[in-house]
Motif scaffolding. Structure first.
Motif, mmCIF file in Angstrom:
data_model
loop_
_atom_site.group_PDB
_atom_site.id
_atom_site.type_symbol
_atom_site.label_atom_id
_atom_site.label_comp_id
_atom_site.label_asym_id
_atom_site.label_seq_id
_atom_site.Cartn_x
_atom_site.Cartn_y
_atom_site.Cartn_z
ATOM 1 N N GLN A 61 0.826 -1.214 0.000
ATOM 2 C CA GLN A 61 0.000 0.000 0.000
ATOM 3 C C GLN A 61 0.850 1.250 0.000
ATOM 4 O OE1 GLN A 61 -2.557 -0.313 3.344
ATOM 5 N NE2 GLN A 61 -3.766 -2.041 2.516
ATOM 6 N N LYS A 62 1.905 1.281 0.792
ATOM 7 C CA LYS A 62 2.743 2.481 0.852
ATOM 8 C C LYS A 62 3.534 2.675 -0.432
ATOM 9 C CE LYS A 62 2.947 2.617 5.818
ATOM 10 N NZ LYS A 62 3.722 2.523 7.043
ATOM 11 N N ASP A 63 3.955 1.604 -1.107
ATOM 12 C CA ASP A 63 4.632 1.761 -2.416
ATOM 13 C C ASP A 63 3.700 2.387 -3.445
ATOM 14 O OD1 ASP A 63 7.052 0.789 -1.568
ATOM 15 O OD2 ASP A 63 6.517 -1.305 -1.978
ATOM 16 N N GLU A 64 2.416 1.947 -3.447
ATOM 17 C CA GLU A 64 1.449 2.541 -4.386
ATOM 18 C C GLU A 64 1.250 4.019 -4.098
ATOM 19 O OE1 GLU A 64 -2.004 0.183 -3.936
ATOM 20 O OE2 GLU A 64 -1.193 -1.572 -5.001
ATOM 21 N N ALA A 65 1.173 4.374 -2.782
ATOM 22 C CA ALA A 65 0.981 5.790 -2.443
ATOM 23 C C ALA A 65 2.183 6.613 -2.884
ATOM 24 C CB ALA A 65 0.780 5.925 -0.946
ATOM 25 N N ILE A 66 3.369 6.085 -2.803
ATOM 26 C CA ILE A 66 4.582 6.816 -3.219
ATOM 27 C C ILE A 66 4.568 7.051 -4.713
ATOM 28 C CG2 ILE A 66 7.090 6.580 -3.441
ATOM 29 C CD1 ILE A 66 6.951 5.171 -0.673
ATOM 30 N N THR A 67 4.195 6.028 -5.491
ATOM 31 C CA THR A 67 4.147 6.186 -6.963
ATOM 32 C C THR A 67 3.115 7.249 -7.367
ATOM 33 O OG1 THR A 67 2.616 4.320 -6.991
ATOM 34 C CG2 THR A 67 4.931 3.846 -7.408
ATOM 35 N N SER A 68 1.962 7.263 -6.651
ATOM 36 C CA SER A 68 0.927 8.260 -6.993
ATOM 37 C C SER A 68 1.416 9.666 -6.660
ATOM 38 C CB SER A 68 -0.361 7.957 -6.240
ATOM 39 O OG SER A 68 -0.138 8.079 -4.845
ATOM 40 N N PHE A 69 2.095 9.833 -5.542
ATOM 41 C CA PHE A 69 2.625 11.158 -5.195
ATOM 42 C C PHE A 69 3.688 11.590 -6.177
ATOM 43 C CE2 PHE A 69 0.924 10.410 -0.830
ATOM 44 C CZ PHE A 69 0.138 11.536 -0.776
ATOM 45 N N GLU A 70 4.482 10.700 -6.669
ATOM 46 C CA GLU A 70 5.501 11.080 -7.664
ATOM 47 C C GLU A 70 4.854 11.525 -8.976
ATOM 48 O OE1 GLU A 70 8.029 7.736 -7.955
ATOM 49 O OE2 GLU A 70 9.209 8.223 -6.134
ATOM 50 N N GLU A 71 3.789 10.849 -9.402
ATOM 51 C CA GLU A 71 3.083 11.281 -10.623
ATOM 52 C C GLU A 71 2.502 12.677 -10.455
ATOM 53 O OE1 GLU A 71 0.224 8.301 -11.357
ATOM 54 O OE2 GLU A 71 1.669 6.797 -12.099
ATOM 55 N N ASN A 116 3.574 14.968 -8.501
ATOM 56 C CA ASN A 116 4.695 15.920 -8.490
ATOM 57 C C ASN A 116 5.150 16.229 -9.903
ATOM 58 O OD1 ASN A 116 6.699 17.562 -7.613
ATOM 59 N ND2 ASN A 116 7.963 15.942 -6.725
ATOM 60 N N ASN A 117 5.221 15.215 -10.735
ATOM 61 C CA ASN A 117 5.616 15.451 -12.143
ATOM 62 C C ASN A 117 4.609 16.354 -12.857
ATOM 63 O OD1 ASN A 117 7.953 13.899 -11.982
ATOM 64 N ND2 ASN A 117 6.774 11.996 -12.266
ATOM 65 N N GLN A 118 3.304 16.097 -12.600
ATOM 66 C CA GLN A 118 2.279 16.948 -13.233
ATOM 67 C C GLN A 118 2.410 18.387 -12.762
ATOM 68 O OE1 GLN A 118 -1.466 15.179 -12.349
ATOM 69 N NE2 GLN A 118 -1.098 13.316 -13.618
ATOM 70 N N VAL A 119 2.667 18.562 -11.430
ATOM 71 C CA VAL A 119 2.797 19.927 -10.909
ATOM 72 C C VAL A 119 4.015 20.608 -11.506
ATOM 73 C CG1 VAL A 119 3.286 21.218 -8.805
ATOM 74 C CG2 VAL A 119 1.549 19.454 -8.783
ATOM 75 N N MET A 120 5.112 19.891 -11.701
ATOM 76 C CA MET A 120 6.317 20.482 -12.286
ATOM 77 C C MET A 120 6.059 20.923 -13.713
ATOM 78 S SD MET A 120 8.764 20.578 -10.084
ATOM 79 C CE MET A 120 10.266 20.631 -11.057
ATOM 80 N N SER A 121 5.364 20.100 -14.482
ATOM 81 C CA SER A 121 5.053 20.483 -15.871
ATOM 82 C C SER A 121 4.135 21.704 -15.910
ATOM 83 C CB SER A 121 4.410 19.307 -16.585
ATOM 84 O OG SER A 121 3.184 18.961 -15.938
ATOM 85 N N SER A 122 3.163 21.721 -14.975
ATOM 86 C CA SER A 122 2.243 22.881 -14.956
ATOM 87 C C SER A 122 2.987 24.133 -14.514
ATOM 88 C CB SER A 122 1.081 22.603 -14.008
ATOM 89 O OG SER A 122 1.564 22.421 -12.698
ATOM 90 N N MET A 123 3.958 24.013 -13.633
ATOM 91 C CA MET A 123 4.746 25.153 -13.201
ATOM 92 C C MET A 123 5.572 25.723 -14.349
ATOM 93 S SD MET A 123 4.270 26.016 -10.046
ATOM 94 C CE MET A 123 5.766 26.860 -9.609
ATOM 95 N N GLU A 166 6.059 11.350 2.769
ATOM 96 C CA GLU A 166 5.970 10.005 2.196
ATOM 97 C C GLU A 166 7.333 9.322 2.160
ATOM 98 O OE1 GLU A 166 3.390 8.278 1.387
ATOM 99 O OE2 GLU A 166 2.031 9.874 2.022
ATOM 100 N N LYS A 167 8.404 10.149 1.909
ATOM 101 C CA LYS A 167 9.755 9.562 1.934
ATOM 102 C C LYS A 167 10.087 9.044 3.340
ATOM 103 C CE LYS A 167 11.836 12.184 -1.853
ATOM 104 N NZ LYS A 167 12.837 13.217 -2.231
ATOM 105 N N ASP A 168 9.675 9.841 4.343
ATOM 106 C CA ASP A 168 9.932 9.386 5.726
ATOM 107 C C ASP A 168 9.187 8.092 6.012
ATOM 108 O OD1 ASP A 168 11.503 11.595 6.134
ATOM 109 O OD2 ASP A 168 9.838 12.802 6.943
#
Length: 560
Positions: free
Chosen positions: A371-381, A383-390, A420-422
């Motif tokens: 479950q925590k690995d899935e949550a990490i992958t979703s947060f990374e996606e 983050n990538n979307q926010v970086m592109s929008s920025m 999430e990294k912690d």
């Protein structure tokens, strides 16, 4: 000795003179703080110590002037009050302190000169304490007694309570006497002053040696007290041991008396039986002279039969006791192995429960990890979307406000990403713990396999023990049959044999006793492992090595 004696006489004369002069100026009443009185007691003590013999004991050397002063009580009954009061003072612990207290009390009674005169008149008693050239053994002793008579005019009020008489150091203060000497004229007086100074140095050196010896004696007394306490403890332990041994001895005596009474009773019973038989025999003897020979023959035959039956009975009893001992040993082994089996089964059940718990923990940890690995992958996606929008927002200058809001969202997302990294680091640590638990589970499984092997081996051993028991029962039946057929041989008892007759090794639990069915003697297993068919036995039985070789030679000679 002569020089010391002369010096002490001069000092005694000076001390008495100064004491009388000071007392007359004060009105003839003195107390313990009066300096000339204290110096008089110091000089008196040195005079009594002069030429005193050294007594050796297990503590060390003892040199005290209280010994000769104790004789006054025997020679003069009036001094008994002084001696009893000195002994009853609790502050005094040494003989020197008791001697000083005795001098104080004698001076207060105004009988110091009388008591010393009684001592000097009995020089045969003083010879036990003083050397022949001592001051108390020579004429100077009577001179001192004459000087002490003048002190009877003084009234001394001395209090012994609170006085530390044991540890006082008797040093003569020559300053009191030098003042009187300086008023005199002439060269002779100057020589006396030099003699007095020499005496002072001598006395100070003597006092220093005495203080050293007192310290050594105190250390020796402490050591002896410690050894005495140890010896008392050992003595108490020895007395306890002696009491226990006496109780055991009393019990053994009572047992011996019981055994003796029983034996006497049995002897009396047998005597009564024999008397009854003799009376009946005497009564029935008349008229049976013709049948006497027949009855005598029957009696001999019955005795032979009785002896044979007793031998067979003893054999059967011995074999029965051996089998009972063997059965008890086998029962003990079976009980012990059953207990070990129960303990091993309990350990197996505990290991199974631990395995189940570890398996459930591993499954729950793996599910949380996924479950925590899935949550990490979703947060990374995200983050990538926010970086592109920025990036797109930076290119467009018209949307600054939206850019600010997006920056704030980006910061929030970064914070969430950090959280999430912690959590992922925590999950990795938990994963490592899970791996350690897996290792422990494998070790427990290996232990389980080993325990199962041990359990199987013990079950096989129990089966073998059961087979051995059945075989021993069959052997017991064979032995009983052999005992029935055994007749006419001298059969030794088990109690009579303690060593093997052939190898002479001592019997024990591992080295068992075995009878030879041919000669009847007792051998160990190695010396009686052969079996042969004998005429009195239907099947092959155990015989010793010597009987085996002898029977084989007979068979070979009869066959040829």
């Amino acid at each position: 000795m002569m020089e010391e004696r002369a010096n002490l006489m001069h000092m005694m004369k000076l001390s008495v003179k100064v004491l009388l002069q000071s007392a007359l100026s004060l009105g003839r009443s003195l107390d313990a703080d009066h300096a000339p009185l204290q110096q008089f007691f110091v000089v008196m003590e040195h005079c009594l110590k002069h030429g005193l013999k050294v007594k050796k004991s297990f503590i060390g050397q003892n040199k005290s002037f209280f010994g000769p002063l104790e004789l006054v009580e025997k020679l003069c009954p009036e001094a008994s009050d002084i001696a009893t009061s000195v002994r009853n003072l609790p502050e005094l612990k040494t003989a020197v302190g008791r001697g000083r207290a005795w001098l104080y009390l004698a001076l207060m009674q105004k009988k110091l000169a009388d008591y010393l005169k009684v001592l000097i008149d009995n020089k045969h008693l003083l010879s036990e304490f003083y050397e022949p050239e001592a001051l108390m053994m020579e004429e100077e002793g009577m001179v001192i007694v004459g000087l002490l008579v003048g002190l009877n005019v003084l009234d001394a009020n001395l209090c012994l309570k609170g006085e530390d008489l044991d540890s006082q150091v008797g040093v003569i203060d020559f300053s009191l006497y030098l003042k009187d000497v300086q008023e005199l004229d002439g060269g002779k007086e100057h020589e006396r002053i030099t003699d007095v100074l020499d005496q002072k140095n001598y006395v100070e050196e003597l006092n220093r040696h005495l203080s050293c010896t007192v310290g050594d004696l105190q250390s020796k007394i402490d050591g002896l007290e410690k050894t005495n306490s140890k010896l008392q403890e050992e003595l108490s332990a020895a007395t306890d041991r002696i009491c226990s041994l006496q109780e055991e001895q009393q019990q053994l005596r009572e047992q011996n008396e019981l055994i003796r009474e029983r034996s006497e009773k049995s002897v009396e019973i047998t005597k009564q039986d024999t008397k009854v038989e003799l009376e009946t025999y005497k009564q029935t003897r008349q008229g049976l002279d013709e049948m006497y020979s027949d009855v005598w023959k029957q009696l001999k035959e019955e005795k032979k039969v009785r002896l044979e039956l007793e031998k067979e009975l003893e054999l059967q009893i011995g074999m029965k006791t051996e089998m009972e001992i063997a059965m008890k040993l086998l029962e003990k082994d079976t009980h012990e192995k059953q207990d070990t089996l129960v303990a091993l089964r309990q350990q197996l059940e505990e290991v199974k429960a631990i395995n189940l718990q570890m398996f459930h923990k591993v499954q729950s940890a793996e599910s949380c990890l996924q479950q925590k690995d899935e949550a990490i992958t979703s947060f990374e996606e995200k983050n990538n979307q926010v970086m592109s929008s920025m990036k797109q927002m930076e290119e467009s200058s018209s949307l600054e406000k939206e850019l600010k809001s997006e920056k704030e969202q980006r910061q929030a997302l970064q914070r969430e990403l950090q959280q999430e990294k912690d959590t992922s680091s925590l999950l990795r640590a938990e994963l490592q713990q899970v791996e350690g638990l897996k290792k422990e589970l494998r070790e427990l499984q290996d232990e389980k396999v080993e325990l199962q092997k041990v359990c199987e081996e013990q079950e096989q051993a129990l089966q073998e023990m059961g087979l051995h028991l059945s075989q021993s029962k069959l052997k017991m039946e064979d032995i009983k049959e052999v005992n029935k057929a055994l007749k006419g041989h001298t059969w030794l008892k088990d109690d009579e044999a303690t060593h093997c007759k052939q190898c002479e090794k001592e019997f024990s639990i591992s080295r068992r006793k075995h009878h030879c069915r041919h000669c009847g003697h007792i051998f160990c297993n190695t010396c009686s492992s052969n079996e042969l068919a004998l005429p009195s036995y239907p099947r092959p039985v155990r015989v010793c090595d010597s009987c085996h070789t002898l029977l084989l030679q007979r068979c070979s000679s009869t066959g040829s």
